[in-house]
Design an enzyme around this catalytic site. Structure first.
Site, short mmCIF file in Angstrom:
data_model
loop_
_atom_site.label_atom_id
_atom_site.label_comp_id
_atom_site.label_asym_id
_atom_site.label_seq_id
_atom_site.Cartn_x
_atom_site.Cartn_y
_atom_site.Cartn_z
N ARG A 173 -13.82 -8.08 -2.36
CA ARG A 173 -14.74 -7.24 -1.58
C ARG A 173 -16.16 -7.38 -2.12
NH1 ARG A 173 -11.00 -2.87 -0.05
NH2 ARG A 173 -8.93 -3.40 -0.86
N ASP A 223 -16.93 -1.28 -0.75
CA ASP A 223 -15.59 -1.65 -1.22
C ASP A 223 -14.64 -1.88 -0.05
OD1 ASP A 223 -16.13 1.35 -1.33
OD2 ASP A 223 -13.95 1.35 -1.29
N ASN A 224 -15.08 -1.61 1.17
CA ASN A 224 -14.26 -1.87 2.35
C ASN A 224 -14.79 -3.05 3.17
OD1 ASN A 224 -12.62 0.29 1.73
ND2 ASN A 224 -13.74 1.73 3.00
N ASP A 228 -1.83 10.26 -6.40
CA ASP A 228 -0.42 9.92 -6.61
C ASP A 228 -0.09 8.48 -6.23
OD1 ASP A 228 -0.44 9.93 -3.84
OD2 ASP A 228 0.83 11.71 -3.63
N GLY A 229 -1.05 7.77 -5.65
CA GLY A 229 -0.83 6.38 -5.30
C GLY A 229 0.13 6.15 -4.14
N LYS A 263 0.85 -1.19 0.00
CA LYS A 263 0.00 0.00 0.00
C LYS A 263 0.89 1.24 0.00
CE LYS A 263 -3.78 0.37 2.25
NZ LYS A 263 -4.77 0.50 3.35
#
Length: 493
Positions: free
Chosen positions: A181, A250-251, A123-124, A111
């Site tokens: 997910r 999505d979590n 920006d990831g 991550k």
């Protein structure tokens, strides 16, 4: 010494619609903050090799290890109730999978490893603070016995990231049973990709719920199994005062693990409406609303599985509703069973729910600390004299506890359990230590401002033994000072 990772990848072999192939961005000067030696060994990895320069470069995304097949996974999701048809891993890259020493398949994901096709102009990258937060809280959850993703490592990158200010960059290595997910299923439903939906469901059954494969209705069995796991998981959250903070679809992990520790926190004073997230203005994900949100999220999963459950829409809807109707019952039993253990009750009797709720109501009115009240209740269960010293002083009006304790002791007397055995059993489920929000913030501040990671190491060590007294660190159990005011958490992006 070579940092070998025995990859055995499967998700990357699914069709291109499931993911995007992307390499982590190289970083300037990676340095190790923390490596989880115990978890590394469990994964069949050599922690000493991972701590070498080569290993650190792998953990930072600067070096791609042999056998890795880096991908960013695709998914959609409801965010605060609003559907977004494409989200995906915008700042995370799945290096690959390993089969651990227990035969379980585990994802290894970086991550903060740079932009992906799903970054949506981001920006990831990850800042140091959120990386330390996720490391601390995910490992605390594991020590508390709650299903969770795990922290394998945290490294600094030698570069800064731009948020409101310039912050030191970092990369977090997350280990999960998978990263599938509810939103992954929604991704394929939104695209009307029936074949992709079926491939995903079959893969999920094979990886997480193999018993469902032999059921008369495998996809209904999959839905039933996910519902049961999520109901039990959220019940355990509530029983330690945990607030996820951003329960978007999505979590929510299909595997039933707690995932994505962004604006999460643990409750101090008991209040069922507690919200910490700075972006949850309406309290959608408040402490006591988490079961309802989980139920709502699972309804979205049911919508995805309906085309697979039955061709006839009415029959599919009937099956989905039948499955979803089980959630409140499973959650209620799991929550009450957990509470009963916290209260020192070993037998189920009529009136227990009302007795337990009565204390919670008094705690709310009297602003009693959730964790301390239950930890001290353990001692009160072993000695009547302990009441005044250990519990009642946590209440604004101590008589509120005194009045309730009379009925509690009458209920305890109906069981033959030895007082000391009851106390010991209660101490195994009522932690002395949780990741107190002010402690987590102090750790992050020391690391970000002065690169001092000693507070991080100390807090992590304390949280690794949450059910032990640890007299030398007793002050880590203290609630925040009144001067702290209203605590808020923020999304790591």
């Amino acid at each position: 010494m070579t940092a070998h990772i025995p990859f055995d990848n499967s998700y990357a072999k699914l069709p291109d619609s499931f993911h995007a192939r992307v390499l982590p961005a190289s970083v300037a000067a990676p340095a190790l903050i923390k490596l989880n030696h115990e978890l590394a060994l469990q994964l069949g990895l050599d922690p000493e090799a991972l701590a070498t320069q080569e290993g650190i470069e792998i953990l930072a995304g600067k070096r791609i290890p042999d056998g890795a097949d880096p991908i960013a996974t695709a998914y959609a999701g409801h965010q605060f109730g609003q559907f977004v048809p494409q989200l995906g891993d915008g700042r995370a890259i799945l290096l690959g999978e390993v089969v651990d020493r227990n035969g379980m398949r585990r994802d290894i994901q970086l991550k903060g490893s740079g932009p992906t096709p799903f970054s949506r102009r981001g920006d990831g990258r990850a800042a140091l603070g959120p990386v330390l937060r996720e490391y601390l809280i995910s490992e605390a959850m594991a020590a508390l016995g709650i299903p969770t993703t795990r922290a394998l490592a945290a490294v600094t990158t030698g570069e800064n990231v731009i948020r409101e200010t310039m912050l030191p960059g970092a990369v977090f290595t997350r280990v999960a049973s998978s990263h599938i997910r509810v939103g992954t299923f929604q991704f394929f439903l939104a695209r009307r990709d029936g074949e992709g939906l079926r491939r995903l469901a079959d893969y999920t059954i094979a990886r997480h719920y193999p018993d469902a494969a032999g059921a008369p209705q495998p996809y209904r069995a999959l839905l039933d199994a996910v519902i049961a796991r999520q109901a039990a998981l959220v019940a355990r959250w509530l029983n330690v005062g945990f607030i996820h903070g951003v329960m978007n679809t999505d979590n929510m992990s299909i595997a039933g693990e707690t995932i994505d520790y962004g604006p999460c926190a643990f409750m101090d004073t008991y209040d069922k409406e507690t919200v910490f997230s700075s972006i949850d203005h309406a309290g959608r994900y408040a402490y006591a609303r988490q079961p309802g949100i989980a139920h709502w999220n699972l309804a979205r999963l049911a919508e995805c599985l309906m085309p697979l459950i039955a061709e006839d829409k009415d029959k599919a809807l009937e099956q989905a509703n039948e499955a979803l109707a089980a959630f409140p019952l499973i959650f209620k039993k799991a929550h009450e069973d957990g509470l009963r253990r916290k209260f020192g009750l070993f037998e189920e009797r009529e009136g227990d729910a009302e007795l337990m709720q009565a204390l919670l109501d008094r705690m709310a009115v009297n602003k009693a600390d959730f964790t301390l009240t239950f930890r001290r209740l353990c001692d009160a269960a072993a000695s009547t004299e302990a009441d005044g010293a250990v519990v009642r002083d946590l209440f604004i009006d101590p008589t509120a506890f005194d009045d309730w304790a009379v009925h509690w002791r009458e209920r305890l007397a109906l069981e033959s359990q030895d007082a000391q055995a009851r106390r010991d059993a209660m101490r195994r489920v009522n932690p002395a230590f949780i990741p107190r929000n002010h402690r987590v913030e102090a750790v992050i501040e020391a690391a970000v401002k002065t690169r001092d990671f000693v507070p991080f190491e100390t807090l992590l060590a304390v949280l690794s033994k949450p059910y032990e007294d640890q007299p030398d660190f007793a002050h880590y159990a203290d609630p925040p000072p009144p001067s702290q005011g209203m605590y808020q958490t923020f999304c790591g992006t």
